[in-house]
Scaffold this active site. Structure first.
Site, short mmCIF file in Angstrom:
data_model
loop_
_atom_site.label_atom_id
_atom_site.label_comp_id
_atom_site.label_asym_id
_atom_site.label_seq_id
_atom_site.Cartn_x
_atom_site.Cartn_y
_atom_site.Cartn_z
N LYS A 68 0.84 -1.20 0.00
CA LYS A 68 0.00 0.00 0.00
C LYS A 68 0.88 1.26 0.00
CE LYS A 68 -1.64 2.25 3.37
NZ LYS A 68 -2.19 2.63 4.67
N ASP A 78 -6.28 0.55 0.74
CA ASP A 78 -6.33 0.68 2.19
C ASP A 78 -7.69 0.20 2.68
OD1 ASP A 78 -8.16 2.63 1.56
OD2 ASP A 78 -7.21 4.22 2.73
#
Ligand code: SF4
Length: 244
Positions: A121, A139
């Site tokens: 991420k 996320d």
């Protein structure tokens, strides 16, 4: 899961609802965005943005941060939470940048995820926003929103990233993530504000859970919808709003 054509239609509508969606972290260099993204774990972008101006003044680059001590760094990042672990991660990440990349942030996923404290991420955030390499960070907001609407179907962020990347052209990857994050923060919150949502008509969760509850029917769980995305909202504000 919706086919690519429908996924793109959903994203077009969401982009119209959230024009100009972008990361809300403040940064000037890839290094600064890398630091800010690591700090944003379990924190808010607003909180991180309060901390980083002084931090970036004191530690201008990876070489400076690599020489920091936890005792000096921890008080500066204390308010972002998990400050001891974050201080350790930042110092080790900076040391690895200096040792392996001459202090520069590498523009490759493989190299970035080798750095201490950097996962997919974080790497995708930095690649997509600061290095011009398409990336689709997943996320908790992207995970929740994409599963609810039905444009992805998994609890696993890596699988959701693959599903969205397969449906969306590369040049839209970063914008897609930013748009879904903003939608998750403003509208499709854990208790979603469905009455304000541009994709209510396309959303599996609205059709199978919220609308059914509005009609006094038991919610249906869409096939394979992850438990986190399908959390019950019977009697929530969103359902009351949808009834209006
Ligand atoms: S309709 Fe409701 S659950 Fe579906 S995306 Fe919009 S806000 Fe989220």
């Amino acid at each position: 899961m919706k086919p690519a054509r429908e996924t793109l239609e959903v994203l077009d509508k969401l982009e119209s609802q959230h024009p100009g969606a972008d990361t809300e972290l403040h940064y000037k260099t890839p290094f600064q965005l890398l630091v800010a993204t690591i700090l944003s774990a379990q924190s808010t972008d607003a909180r991180v943005n309060m901390v980083t101006p002084a931090l970036f003044k004191r530690y201008r680059d990876a070489r400076a941060l690599a020489k920091a001590t936890p005792a000096a760094l921890e008080p500066q990042i204390h308010s972002t939470g998990f400050f001891r672990a974050k201080a350790r991660a930042l110092i080790r990440m900076a040391q690895a940048l200096v040792k392996q990349h001459g202090g520069e942030v590498p523009a490759s996923m493989d190299a970035l995820v080798e750095l201490p404290g950097v996962g997919r991420k974080t790497a995708n955030v930095v690649l997509g926003h600061a290095l011009g390499v398409p990336g689709l960070p997943v996320d908790r907001h992207v995970l929740r929103v994409a599963n609810r609407i039905g444009i992805a179907e998994s609890d696993d962020p890596v699988v959701v990233e693959q599903q969205l990347c397969a449906a969306v052209p590369k040049e839209r990857w970063t914008r897609t993530s930013d748009t879904l994050i903003l939608h998750g923060r403003r509208i499709c919150r854990p208790k979603p504000l469905c009455d304000q949502c541009a994709v209510r008509d396309e959303c599996d969760y609205f059709r199978l859970v919220v609308a059914r509850a509005r009609d006094g029917k038991a919610p249906k769980k869409p096939k394979k919808m992850p438990a986190k995305a399908a959390a019950p909202h019977r009697g929530s504000k969103s359902i009351r709003a949808a009834r209006r």
